[in-house]
Design a protein around this motif. Structure first.
Motif, PDB file in Angstrom:
ATOM      1  N   ILE A  61       0.825  -1.244  -0.056  1.00  0.00           N
ATOM      2  CA  ILE A  61       0.001   0.006   0.035  1.00  0.00           C
ATOM      3  C   ILE A  61       0.703   1.201   0.028  1.00  0.00           C
ATOM      4  CG2 ILE A  61      -1.519   1.183   1.200  1.00  0.00           C
ATOM      5  CD1 ILE A  61      -2.676  -1.534   2.618  1.00  0.00           C
ATOM      6  N   SER A  62       1.861   1.149   0.716  1.00  0.00           N
ATOM      7  CA  SER A  62       2.783   2.484   0.919  1.00  0.00           C
ATOM      8  C   SER A  62       4.197   2.203   1.357  1.00  0.00           C
ATOM      9  CB  SER A  62       2.140   3.425   2.048  1.00  0.00           C
ATOM     10  OG  SER A  62       2.194   2.740   3.450  1.00  0.00           O
ATOM     11  N   PHE A  63       4.874   2.881   1.803  1.00  0.00           N
ATOM     12  CA  PHE A  63       6.339   2.898   2.282  1.00  0.00           C
ATOM     13  C   PHE A  63       6.121   1.878   3.499  1.00  0.00           C
ATOM     14  CE2 PHE A  63      10.179   3.683   4.571  1.00  0.00           C
ATOM     15  CZ  PHE A  63      11.277   3.051   3.845  1.00  0.00           C
ATOM     16  N   ALA A  64       5.439   2.417   4.335  1.00  0.00           N
ATOM     17  CA  ALA A  64       5.089   1.808   5.673  1.00  0.00           C
ATOM     18  C   ALA A  64       4.942   0.170   5.585  1.00  0.00           C
ATOM     19  CB  ALA A  64       3.946   2.370   6.387  1.00  0.00           C
ATOM     20  N   ASP A  65       3.933  -0.123   4.536  1.00  0.00           N
ATOM     21  CA  ASP A  65       3.834  -1.512   4.367  1.00  0.00           C
ATOM     22  C   ASP A  65       4.915  -2.396   3.619  1.00  0.00           C
ATOM     23  OD1 ASP A  65       2.535  -3.990   3.720  1.00  0.00           O
ATOM     24  OD2 ASP A  65       1.213  -2.905   2.130  1.00  0.00           O
ATOM     25  N   PHE A  66       5.367  -1.566   2.783  1.00  0.00           N
ATOM     26  CA  PHE A  66       6.663  -2.192   1.947  1.00  0.00           C
ATOM     27  C   PHE A  66       7.850  -2.407   2.756  1.00  0.00           C
ATOM     28  CE2 PHE A  66      10.412  -1.546  -0.990  1.00  0.00           C
ATOM     29  CZ  PHE A  66      10.159  -2.985  -1.660  1.00  0.00           C
ATOM     30  N   SER A  67       8.309  -1.577   3.767  1.00  0.00           N
ATOM     31  CA  SER A  67       9.391  -1.528   4.678  1.00  0.00           C
ATOM     32  C   SER A  67       9.184  -2.816   5.694  1.00  0.00           C
ATOM     33  CB  SER A  67       9.725  -0.024   4.990  1.00  0.00           C
ATOM     34  OG  SER A  67       8.620   0.185   5.988  1.00  0.00           O
ATOM     35  N   GLU A  68       8.138  -2.683   5.866  1.00  0.00           N
ATOM     36  CA  GLU A  68       7.688  -3.832   7.187  1.00  0.00           C
ATOM     37  C   GLU A  68       7.365  -5.288   6.617  1.00  0.00           C
ATOM     38  OE1 GLU A  68       4.560  -2.417   9.898  1.00  0.00           O
ATOM     39  OE2 GLU A  68       4.401  -4.352  10.697  1.00  0.00           O
ATOM     40  N   ASN A  69       6.877  -5.381   5.288  1.00  0.00           N
ATOM     41  CA  ASN A  69       6.313  -6.699   4.955  1.00  0.00           C
ATOM     42  C   ASN A  69       7.090  -7.031   3.463  1.00  0.00           C
ATOM     43  OD1 ASN A  69       4.309  -6.787   6.916  1.00  0.00           O
ATOM     44  ND2 ASN A  69       3.076  -5.244   5.744  1.00  0.00           N
ATOM     45  N   ALA A  70       7.744  -6.294   2.823  1.00  0.00           N
ATOM     46  CA  ALA A  70       8.508  -7.059   1.724  1.00  0.00           C
ATOM     47  C   ALA A  70       9.641  -7.891   1.950  1.00  0.00           C
ATOM     48  CB  ALA A  70       8.831  -5.729   0.659  1.00  0.00           C
ATOM     49  N   LEU A  71       9.749  -8.819   1.232  1.00  0.00           N
ATOM     50  CA  LEU A  71      11.012  -9.630   1.333  1.00  0.00           C
ATOM     51  C   LEU A  71      12.093  -8.935   0.894  1.00  0.00           C
ATOM     52  CD1 LEU A  71       9.489 -12.786  -0.297  1.00  0.00           C
ATOM     53  CD2 LEU A  71       9.618 -12.601   2.060  1.00  0.00           C
ATOM     54  N   PRO A  72      13.319  -9.251   1.700  1.00  0.00           N
ATOM     55  CA  PRO A  72      14.730  -8.734   1.295  1.00  0.00           C
ATOM     56  C   PRO A  72      15.145  -8.645  -0.079  1.00  0.00           C
ATOM     57  CG  PRO A  72      15.108 -10.069   3.323  1.00  0.00           C
ATOM     58  CD  PRO A  72      13.589 -10.360   2.537  1.00  0.00           C
ATOM     59  N   LYS A  73      14.729  -9.794  -0.978  1.00  0.00           N
ATOM     60  CA  LYS A  73      14.853  -9.813  -2.292  1.00  0.00           C
ATOM     61  C   LYS A  73      14.177  -8.616  -3.113  1.00  0.00           C
ATOM     62  CE  LYS A  73      12.332 -13.816  -3.162  1.00  0.00           C
ATOM     63  NZ  LYS A  73      12.323 -15.245  -3.604  1.00  0.00           N
ATOM     64  N   GLU A  74      12.953  -8.433  -2.510  1.00  0.00           N
ATOM     65  CA  GLU A  74      11.996  -7.528  -3.355  1.00  0.00           C
ATOM     66  C   GLU A  74      12.382  -6.056  -3.089  1.00  0.00           C
ATOM     67  OE1 GLU A  74       7.477  -8.244  -2.663  1.00  0.00           O
ATOM     68  OE2 GLU A  74       8.356  -9.244  -1.185  1.00  0.00           O
ATOM     69  N   ILE A  75      12.893  -5.663  -1.603  1.00  0.00           N
ATOM     70  CA  ILE A  75      13.366  -4.402  -1.336  1.00  0.00           C
ATOM     71  C   ILE A  75      14.587  -4.165  -2.116  1.00  0.00           C
ATOM     72  CG2 ILE A  75      14.374  -3.017   0.483  1.00  0.00           C
ATOM     73  CD1 ILE A  75      12.539  -4.629   2.348  1.00  0.00           C
ATOM     74  N   ASN A  76      15.239  -5.116  -2.149  1.00  0.00           N
ATOM     75  CA  ASN A  76      16.896  -5.172  -3.181  1.00  0.00           C
ATOM     76  C   ASN A  76      16.468  -4.867  -4.408  1.00  0.00           C
ATOM     77  OD1 ASN A  76      19.863  -5.434  -2.989  1.00  0.00           O
ATOM     78  ND2 ASN A  76      19.164  -7.059  -4.151  1.00  0.00           N
ATOM     79  N   GLY A  77      15.465  -5.879  -5.123  1.00  0.00           N
ATOM     80  CA  GLY A  77      15.309  -5.635  -6.433  1.00  0.00           C
ATOM     81  C   GLY A  77      14.728  -4.037  -6.806  1.00  0.00           C
ATOM     82  N   PHE A  78      13.782  -3.828  -5.975  1.00  0.00           N
ATOM     83  CA  PHE A  78      13.348  -2.642  -5.821  1.00  0.00           C
ATOM     84  C   PHE A  78      14.223  -1.331  -5.973  1.00  0.00           C
ATOM     85  CE2 PHE A  78      10.996   1.228  -4.373  1.00  0.00           C
ATOM     86  CZ  PHE A  78      10.196   1.558  -5.255  1.00  0.00           C
ATOM     87  N   MET A  79      15.067  -1.390  -4.863  1.00  0.00           N
ATOM     88  CA  MET A  79      15.938  -0.204  -4.687  1.00  0.00           C
ATOM     89  C   MET A  79      16.951  -0.026  -5.948  1.00  0.00           C
ATOM     90  SD  MET A  79      14.663   1.482  -2.343  1.00  0.00           S
ATOM     91  CE  MET A  79      15.902   2.734  -1.964  1.00  0.00           C
ATOM     92  N   LYS A  80      17.308  -1.304  -6.184  1.00  0.00           N
ATOM     93  CA  LYS A  80      18.417  -1.415  -7.399  1.00  0.00           C
ATOM     94  C   LYS A  80      17.714  -0.731  -8.549  1.00  0.00           C
ATOM     95  CE  LYS A  80      21.958  -3.546  -5.967  1.00  0.00           C
ATOM     96  NZ  LYS A  80      23.515  -3.073  -6.003  1.00  0.00           N
ATOM     97  N   ALA A  81      16.311  -1.148  -8.758  1.00  0.00           N
ATOM     98  CA  ALA A  81      15.839  -0.410 -10.032  1.00  0.00           C
ATOM     99  C   ALA A  81      15.768   1.051 -10.062  1.00  0.00           C
ATOM    100  CB  ALA A  81      14.477  -1.035 -10.225  1.00  0.00           C
ATOM    101  N   VAL A  82      15.283   1.411  -8.706  1.00  0.00           N
ATOM    102  CA  VAL A  82      15.557   3.068  -8.464  1.00  0.00           C
ATOM    103  C   VAL A  82      16.741   3.625  -9.219  1.00  0.00           C
ATOM    104  CG1 VAL A  82      15.151   5.029  -6.973  1.00  0.00           C
ATOM    105  CG2 VAL A  82      13.616   2.973  -6.758  1.00  0.00           C
ATOM    106  N   GLY A  83      17.984   2.894  -8.513  1.00  0.00           N
ATOM    107  CA  GLY A  83      19.262   3.532  -8.694  1.00  0.00           C
ATOM    108  C   GLY A  83      19.448   3.460 -10.337  1.00  0.00           C
ATOM    109  N   LYS A  84      19.129   2.304 -10.885  1.00  0.00           N
ATOM    110  CA  LYS A  84      19.615   2.063 -12.109  1.00  0.00           C
ATOM    111  C   LYS A  84      18.985   3.028 -13.156  1.00  0.00           C
ATOM    112  CE  LYS A  84      20.671  -2.358 -14.091  1.00  0.00           C
ATOM    113  NZ  LYS A  84      20.606  -3.818 -14.042  1.00  0.00           N
ATOM    114  N   ILE A  85      17.516   3.236 -12.820  1.00  0.00           N
ATOM    115  CA  ILE A  85      16.675   4.166 -13.843  1.00  0.00           C
ATOM    116  C   ILE A  85      17.301   5.508 -13.770  1.00  0.00           C
ATOM    117  CG2 ILE A  85      14.566   5.357 -13.973  1.00  0.00           C
ATOM    118  CD1 ILE A  85      13.513   2.489 -12.627  1.00  0.00           C
ATOM    119  N   ALA A  86      17.702   6.089 -12.581  1.00  0.00           N
ATOM    120  CA  ALA A  86      18.502   7.473 -12.345  1.00  0.00           C
ATOM    121  C   ALA A  86      19.489   7.383 -13.369  1.00  0.00           C
ATOM    122  CB  ALA A  86      18.527   7.970 -10.739  1.00  0.00           C
TER     123      ALA A  86
END
Ligand code: AMP
Length: 130
Positions: A61-86
């Protein structure tokens, strides 16, 4: 390989939110980048020369949900994508801003977690004083 998402207990995700529809390809987007965990596209109402949204493929739903419930590989894959796009958008040297609105005080409009990437011009003060 199918990703196994945890069942959430306290928050209900609305499957009809606009980004869920984009993920299901029910409505179009101007896609920029995609990996297993993230999708990025241009904001329909850009607030700066470059304004990109990056969303996780999982139902958060939001950052609160993502940071609490996402799996490490999801957080990693997501943050890597942000950096790569920039980087791909040539924003590393000129500079850019990332932002996520959570909840009412931040004015979150779409109830699927997203990070905004702003750039392509000087971005002004961090927070509006008006
Ligand atoms: P927020 O206020 O952080 O929830 O931001 C929601 C963002 O989604 C806004 O910047 C909107 O312009 C953007 N937006 C809403 N609908 C779409 C859409 N269909 N495609 C791309 N961006 C959208």
């Amino acid at each position: 390989e199918k990703i196994k998402y945890k069942k959430k207990k306290n928050m209900t995700y609305d499957d009809d939110n606009i980004f869920a529809k984009i993920l299901r390809e029910e409505i179009p987007c101007k896609k920029i980048y995609e990996n297993k965990y993230a999708l990025a596209f241009h904001d329909v109402n850009p607030q700066s020369k470059i304004h990109i949204l990056v969303i996780p493929k999982g139902k958060y739903i939001s950052f609160a949900d993502f940071s609490e419930n996402a799996l490490p590989k999801e957080i990693n894959g997501f943050m890597k994508a942000v950096g790569k796009i920039a980087k791909n958008q040539n924003l590393v040297e000129s500079g850019y801003r990332i932002l996520a609105n959570h909840g009412q005080n931040a004015g979150q409009e779409v109830a699927h977690f997203h990070i905004h990437i702003f750039g392509g011009e000087p971005l002004g003060p961090m927070i509006s004083k008006t």
